[in-house]
Scaffold this active site. Sequence first.
Site, short mmCIF file in Angstrom:
data_model
loop_
_atom_site.label_atom_id
_atom_site.label_comp_id
_atom_site.label_asym_id
_atom_site.label_seq_id
_atom_site.Cartn_x
_atom_site.Cartn_y
_atom_site.Cartn_z
N ARG A 102 0.82 -1.20 0.00
CA ARG A 102 0.00 0.00 0.00
C ARG A 102 0.87 1.26 0.00
NH1 ARG A 102 -5.74 0.61 0.11
NH2 ARG A 102 -6.05 2.82 0.46
N THR A 145 -14.39 15.86 -0.16
CA THR A 145 -15.79 16.17 0.10
C THR A 145 -16.46 14.94 0.70
OG1 THR A 145 -17.89 16.81 -0.91
CG2 THR A 145 -16.32 15.70 -2.34
N HIS A 146 -17.30 15.18 1.69
CA HIS A 146 -17.93 14.07 2.42
C HIS A 146 -19.44 14.31 2.50
CE1 HIS A 146 -18.33 10.76 5.17
NE2 HIS A 146 -19.05 11.54 5.96
N ASP A 178 -6.29 15.26 6.31
CA ASP A 178 -5.16 14.98 7.18
C ASP A 178 -5.01 13.46 7.26
OD1 ASP A 178 -7.07 14.10 8.95
OD2 ASP A 178 -6.70 15.65 10.46
#
Length: 237
Positions: A102, A145-146, A178
Amino acid sequence: MCEVRPKGLLAWDGGQSMDRFPISSLIVTNMPQTGSTTGSVVVLVSGCGTNLQALIDAASQPGYGVQIAAVGADRDGIEGLARARRAGIPTFVCRVADFATRADWDVALAAQVAGYRPELVVLAGFMKLTGEAFLGQFGGRTLNTHPALLPSFPGIHGPKDALDYGVKVTGCTLFIVDAGVDTGPIVAQRAVSVDDDDTAEILHERIKTAERQILVDYVGRMVRDGFSVTERKVTIS
Ligand code: GRF
């Protein structure tokens, strides 16, 4: 209708704590030291790309002041990439499965994005968590954006979680990424009402209408005017 069915949020497991990349001091955009191209953004997507489309449409207006340098994705064959190609915007795909770890994927993603020298990076329905390498380069200037009013209902099921909880008002949040999951400093929020007969899908579509509006509004303002972040307070100059 373009339905996004993420196979699951692959959590970045680098083990970093949130304070590895504190967004606590003053950060101001229009940063010549980054070598970025003024007004350019890279948008990352994983699905349908209606938020991307709103940015593409806005960027076609002369006064908007934002150029979409490239659109990247973590998977191929999605409508978000097709929208970019139709608009003549360069695209790239960076798939986790193509890398041994990853962390390797995260380094590669950061390098791909850096190649376009963006001032801002916009995660517009990008269903992966960025990691240490990415935030090392783009921390403080990556927006996400959430579809909920953070800090309520973080994660990938924001509309469903809000509906299941029984809230009467939910909404959307634009924030600076973050190292946490949907924890960064909040740029803008908009409230959206919940109707009695809403399904999660209907509610999400209503939220996305508001999301597109604040995304276009604030990306434009942040690129044109610059912004600062002090502790958790985001101020547009
Ligand atoms: C948006 O609601 C975003 O907040 C969420 O996924 C949705 C993406 O929609 N993470 P689209 O791909 O921009 O249409």
